[in-house]
Design a protein around this motif. Structure first.
Motif, PDB file in Angstrom:
ATOM      1  N   UNK A  33     -14.983  17.065  27.985  1.00 26.31           N
ATOM      2  CA  UNK A  33     -15.940  16.370  28.245  1.00 26.31           C
ATOM      3  C   UNK A  33     -17.125  16.452  27.362  1.00 26.31           C
ATOM      4  N   UNK A  35     -21.299  15.565  27.459  1.00 24.90           N
ATOM      5  CA  UNK A  35     -22.748  15.348  28.181  1.00 24.90           C
ATOM      6  C   UNK A  35     -23.687  15.250  27.319  1.00 24.90           C
ATOM      7  N   UNK A  37     -28.032  15.744  28.016  1.00 28.02           N
ATOM      8  CA  UNK A  37     -28.856  16.346  28.929  1.00 28.02           C
ATOM      9  C   UNK A  37     -30.401  16.260  28.612  1.00 28.02           C
ATOM     10  N   UNK A  40     -35.665  15.806  33.122  1.00 26.86           N
ATOM     11  CA  UNK A  40     -36.081  14.678  34.364  1.00 26.86           C
ATOM     12  C   UNK A  40     -34.567  14.159  34.646  1.00 26.86           C
ATOM     13  N   UNK A  41     -33.836  13.766  33.900  1.00 36.12           N
ATOM     14  CA  UNK A  41     -32.624  12.902  33.857  1.00 36.12           C
ATOM     15  C   UNK A  41     -31.050  13.974  34.348  1.00 36.12           C
ATOM     16  N   UNK A  42     -31.360  15.123  33.695  1.00 36.38           N
ATOM     17  CA  UNK A  42     -30.159  16.060  34.184  1.00 36.38           C
ATOM     18  C   UNK A  42     -28.937  15.790  33.046  1.00 36.38           C
ATOM     19  N   UNK A  43     -27.909  16.215  33.661  1.00 27.41           N
ATOM     20  CA  UNK A  43     -26.689  16.002  32.634  1.00 27.41           C
ATOM     21  C   UNK A  43     -26.054  14.628  33.035  1.00 27.41           C
ATOM     22  N   UNK A  45     -22.824  12.054  31.976  1.00 25.39           N
ATOM     23  CA  UNK A  45     -21.529  12.159  31.291  1.00 25.39           C
ATOM     24  C   UNK A  45     -21.347  10.930  30.400  1.00 25.39           C
ATOM     25  N   UNK A  58     -18.094   7.613  30.756  1.00 27.51           N
ATOM     26  CA  UNK A  58     -18.639   8.015  31.601  1.00 27.51           C
ATOM     27  C   UNK A  58     -19.916   7.058  31.977  1.00 27.51           C
ATOM     28  N   UNK A  59     -21.084   7.859  32.250  1.00 27.97           N
ATOM     29  CA  UNK A  59     -21.960   6.785  32.839  1.00 27.97           C
ATOM     30  C   UNK A  59     -22.756   6.122  31.542  1.00 27.97           C
ATOM     31  N   UNK A  88     -30.142  17.240  23.735  1.00 32.69           N
ATOM     32  CA  UNK A  88     -29.116  18.200  23.968  1.00 32.69           C
ATOM     33  C   UNK A  88     -27.688  17.738  24.380  1.00 32.69           C
ATOM     34  N   UNK A  90     -23.817  18.572  25.237  1.00 33.59           N
ATOM     35  CA  UNK A  90     -23.039  19.587  25.861  1.00 33.59           C
ATOM     36  C   UNK A  90     -21.747  18.970  26.032  1.00 33.59           C
ATOM     37  N   UNK A 101     -15.930  23.790  34.956  1.00 34.24           N
ATOM     38  CA  UNK A 101     -15.895  23.424  33.584  1.00 34.24           C
ATOM     39  C   UNK A 101     -16.714  24.564  32.886  1.00 34.24           C
ATOM     40  N   UNK A 103     -18.776  25.331  29.797  1.00 36.57           N
ATOM     41  CA  UNK A 103     -19.537  24.796  28.563  1.00 36.57           C
ATOM     42  C   UNK A 103     -19.721  25.322  27.531  1.00 36.57           C
ATOM     43  N   UNK A 105     -22.389  25.940  23.882  1.00 39.68           N
ATOM     44  CA  UNK A 105     -23.803  26.420  23.943  1.00 39.68           C
ATOM     45  C   UNK A 105     -24.727  25.114  23.603  1.00 39.68           C
TER      46      UNK A 105
ATOM     47  N   UNK B  34     -19.702  21.974  43.643  1.00 35.88           N
ATOM     48  CA  UNK B  34     -19.784  23.389  42.698  1.00 35.88           C
ATOM     49  C   UNK B  34     -21.175  23.543  42.269  1.00 35.88           C
ATOM     50  N   UNK B  36     -23.826  25.634  39.557  1.00 30.77           N
ATOM     51  CA  UNK B  36     -23.835  26.176  38.011  1.00 30.77           C
ATOM     52  C   UNK B  36     -25.237  26.683  37.905  1.00 30.77           C
ATOM     53  N   UNK B  42     -29.309  26.899  26.985  1.00 29.12           N
ATOM     54  CA  UNK B  42     -27.955  27.188  26.930  1.00 29.12           C
ATOM     55  C   UNK B  42     -27.147  25.957  27.783  1.00 29.12           C
ATOM     56  N   UNK B  43     -25.735  26.146  27.825  1.00 23.93           N
ATOM     57  CA  UNK B  43     -24.991  25.249  28.413  1.00 23.93           C
ATOM     58  C   UNK B  43     -24.935  25.923  29.967  1.00 23.93           C
ATOM     59  N   UNK B  44     -24.763  25.041  31.089  1.00 23.11           N
ATOM     60  CA  UNK B  44     -24.430  25.638  32.421  1.00 23.11           C
ATOM     61  C   UNK B  44     -23.187  26.551  32.305  1.00 23.11           C
ATOM     62  N   UNK B  99     -17.037   7.279  37.186  1.00 21.41           N
ATOM     63  CA  UNK B  99     -17.297   8.534  36.321  1.00 21.41           C
ATOM     64  C   UNK B  99     -17.176   9.839  36.710  1.00 21.41           C
ATOM     65  N   UNK B 103     -23.678  15.334  38.229  1.00 24.84           N
ATOM     66  CA  UNK B 103     -24.687  16.491  38.525  1.00 24.84           C
ATOM     67  C   UNK B 103     -25.846  16.340  39.148  1.00 24.84           C
ATOM     68  N   UNK B 104     -26.580  17.334  39.785  1.00 23.22           N
ATOM     69  CA  UNK B 104     -27.936  17.071  40.214  1.00 23.22           C
ATOM     70  C   UNK B 104     -28.732  17.500  39.189  1.00 23.22           C
ATOM     71  N   UNK B 105     -30.010  17.006  39.257  1.00 21.69           N
ATOM     72  CA  UNK B 105     -31.033  17.403  38.234  1.00 21.69           C
ATOM     73  C   UNK B 105     -31.492  18.857  38.172  1.00 21.69           C
TER      74      UNK B 105
END
Lengths: 112, 113
Positions: A33, A35, A37, A40-43, A45, A58-59, A88, A90, A101, A103, A105, B34, B36, B42-44, B99, B103-105
């Motif tokens: 995958x 992503x 990041x 305010x918008x999060x991860x 895809x 993805x999105x 960022x 990922x 999953x 991830x 770094x 899930x 995380x 760093x990554x989750x 999709x 994930x949540x924010x």
């Protein structure tokens, strides 16, 4: 231990450049995958791949493409980098589609 | 459309107390949920997975519940420690769209010594 590595931790590119982000996993996972990041918008895809040479959008796939020629490697390509792709990035992998999953770094990309 | 909401504000708690984080989702019925943990830069890192037919799951000081009627998951950290300070993300999968991997924010947790 599963290890997911990404080619760079930090990257600075110019607008219009073609950018390659590489991801390698060492656990023979089927699924990989990409992503991005943002605060305010999060991860979100971008693309995922469930097998070699297979990919699913993805999105937010616009402006990106991916390549998976070998099982362990999944590349994200920014065809013509733009400032709104500063983020960022990922990479992750999983054994089964809805399993945990793992991830990498992350790569912090800045497009000037 | 689908939506995932976590505690909208950062959570500050005293060391030793139980932290409770909330994940609400709307307009779909995920089979898995899930949690995380993510540290800055760093990554989750995966913590726990709970299935729709499981009400509760525990791992050491962590406990997750999954209420498919309320469309909510609660994530508890008992006897919290400053080292638990991080952002916690929930991920109810799959979604109804292609999709599938939303994930949540995240909720930022700070445990105060």
């Amino acid at each position: 231990d599963v290890k997911v590595t990404q080619s760079s931790r930090y990257l600075v590119k110019r607008t219009g450049e073609k950018v390659f982000l590489e991801c390698v996993q060492d656990m023979d996972h089927e699924n990989m995958f990409w992503y991005r990041q943002d605060p305010g918008l999060g991860l979100r895809l971008i693309y995922f791949s469930y097998d070699v040479k297979m990919k699913e959008k993805g999105d937010i796939p616009e402006g990106y493409s991916v390549s998976r020629e070998k099982k362990e490697r999944f590349s994200l390509i920014l065809e013509s980098a733009s400032t709104n792709q500063t983020s960022m990035y990922l990479c992750a992998s999983s054994l089964a589609v809805y399993n945990e999953q793992f991830f990498g770094p992350g790569t912090r990309l800045t497009v000037l | 459309s689908q939506k995932i909401e976590q505690n909208s504000e950062a959570l500050n708690i005293q060391e030793g107390k139980t932290a409770t984080l909330t994940c609400n989702y709307t307009n779909y019925s995920p089979a898995y949920l899930q949690w995380y943990r993510q540290d800055p830069g760093r990554g989750p890192v995966f913590l726990l997975l709970i299935r729709e037919n499981e009400k509760e799951k525990r791992k050491e000081r962590l406990k997750v519940t999954f209420d498919t009627t309320l469309k909510q998951s609660l994530f508890h950290i008992t006897a919290s420690q400053p080292a638990d300070s991080a952002t916690y993300l929930c991920a109810p999968w799959p979604s109804n769209t292609g999709n599938q991997f939303y994930f949540g924010t995240g909720t930022s947790l700070t445990v105060i010594p």
